[in-house]
Design a protein around this motif. Sequence first.
Motif, short mmCIF file in Angstrom:
data_model
loop_
_atom_site.label_atom_id
_atom_site.label_comp_id
_atom_site.label_asym_id
_atom_site.label_seq_id
_atom_site.Cartn_x
_atom_site.Cartn_y
_atom_site.Cartn_z
N LEU A 125 0.87 -1.18 0.01
CA LEU A 125 0.06 -0.10 -0.13
C LEU A 125 0.99 1.38 -0.01
CD1 LEU A 125 -2.88 1.12 0.09
CD2 LEU A 125 -2.76 0.82 2.69
N GLY A 126 2.15 1.41 0.51
CA GLY A 126 2.76 2.41 0.73
C GLY A 126 3.42 3.06 -0.51
N GLU A 127 3.18 2.05 -1.67
CA GLU A 127 3.95 2.50 -3.04
C GLU A 127 3.02 3.24 -3.48
OE1 GLU A 127 6.09 -1.78 -3.96
OE2 GLU A 127 4.47 -1.19 -5.05
N VAL A 128 1.67 3.75 -3.10
CA VAL A 128 0.94 4.55 -3.77
C VAL A 128 1.34 5.95 -3.43
CG1 VAL A 128 -1.09 2.85 -3.77
CG2 VAL A 128 -0.89 4.83 -1.93
N THR A 141 -7.22 3.64 -10.47
CA THR A 141 -7.84 2.45 -10.03
C THR A 141 -6.70 1.41 -9.37
OG1 THR A 141 -8.01 1.52 -12.09
CG2 THR A 141 -9.91 2.41 -11.63
N LEU A 142 -7.26 1.09 -8.27
CA LEU A 142 -6.32 -0.10 -7.47
C LEU A 142 -7.12 -1.29 -7.19
CD1 LEU A 142 -4.23 2.41 -5.62
CD2 LEU A 142 -3.34 1.09 -7.49
N HIS A 143 -8.41 -1.29 -7.22
CA HIS A 143 -9.35 -2.53 -6.57
C HIS A 143 -8.83 -3.69 -7.32
CE1 HIS A 143 -11.70 -0.73 -9.88
NE2 HIS A 143 -12.12 -2.21 -10.18
N GLY A 144 -9.14 -4.83 -6.85
CA GLY A 144 -8.68 -6.18 -7.44
C GLY A 144 -7.06 -6.38 -7.30
N ASN A 145 -6.40 -5.69 -6.33
CA ASN A 145 -5.08 -6.01 -6.04
C ASN A 145 -4.96 -6.41 -4.40
OD1 ASN A 145 -2.92 -5.04 -8.03
ND2 ASN A 145 -4.49 -3.40 -8.15
#
Length: 199
Positions: A125-128, A141-145
Amino acid sequence: MGDSSPPTGTWSRASVKSEDVWSSTGLLVQVPQLHDVLSEEPNQGLQPLRRWSDKKFNSRALRLNNNIITDLTGLHVTMATLLSQPELLAWLDLSFNDLTHIDPVLAELRSLRVLYLHGNSISVLGEVEQLGALPLLHTLTLHGNALENERGYRGYVIAAMPQLKMMDFSAVTNQERRMAQIWHQPTHRRKPTNQGAES
């Protein structure tokens, strides 16, 4: 001149002008690496794609979704080879690939407004936070990860990118922005954990 980038959210091929999108996706061919895109012809929409005399596409969008791309090595070379003005890339679709990280090269795409990363294997998550360097990014969009299973996922992303208007095809509300401001304060903010690393 108006913004020629494809619309945000879901869209059909019919709603996008041919000069707006270069797409490598297809039913028969899947590319595992970005350099493989260069040997493929783009899918044709309802109208033929326009090319300049140098054979590059007149486009501010690049669809590389539904492939098996594992990393973004060579993204700049691919863009420079395909697009007449790669520095103006505003819309990038990397959804449904095999990406495991948010590559720092994405933070270099300063004109990017829309970025689809859903349906990959991104877990940290920190990579965002590195995407916060993109001043024009308004749709992500990041869902499905795997990272969407982290506690506070949506608030963390909004805190890292307060300019977002849409996240995971859902509008970012004023209340979410206020909560994200609280989340982002150093005294309240916690470092995201990787659930798989907990003991």
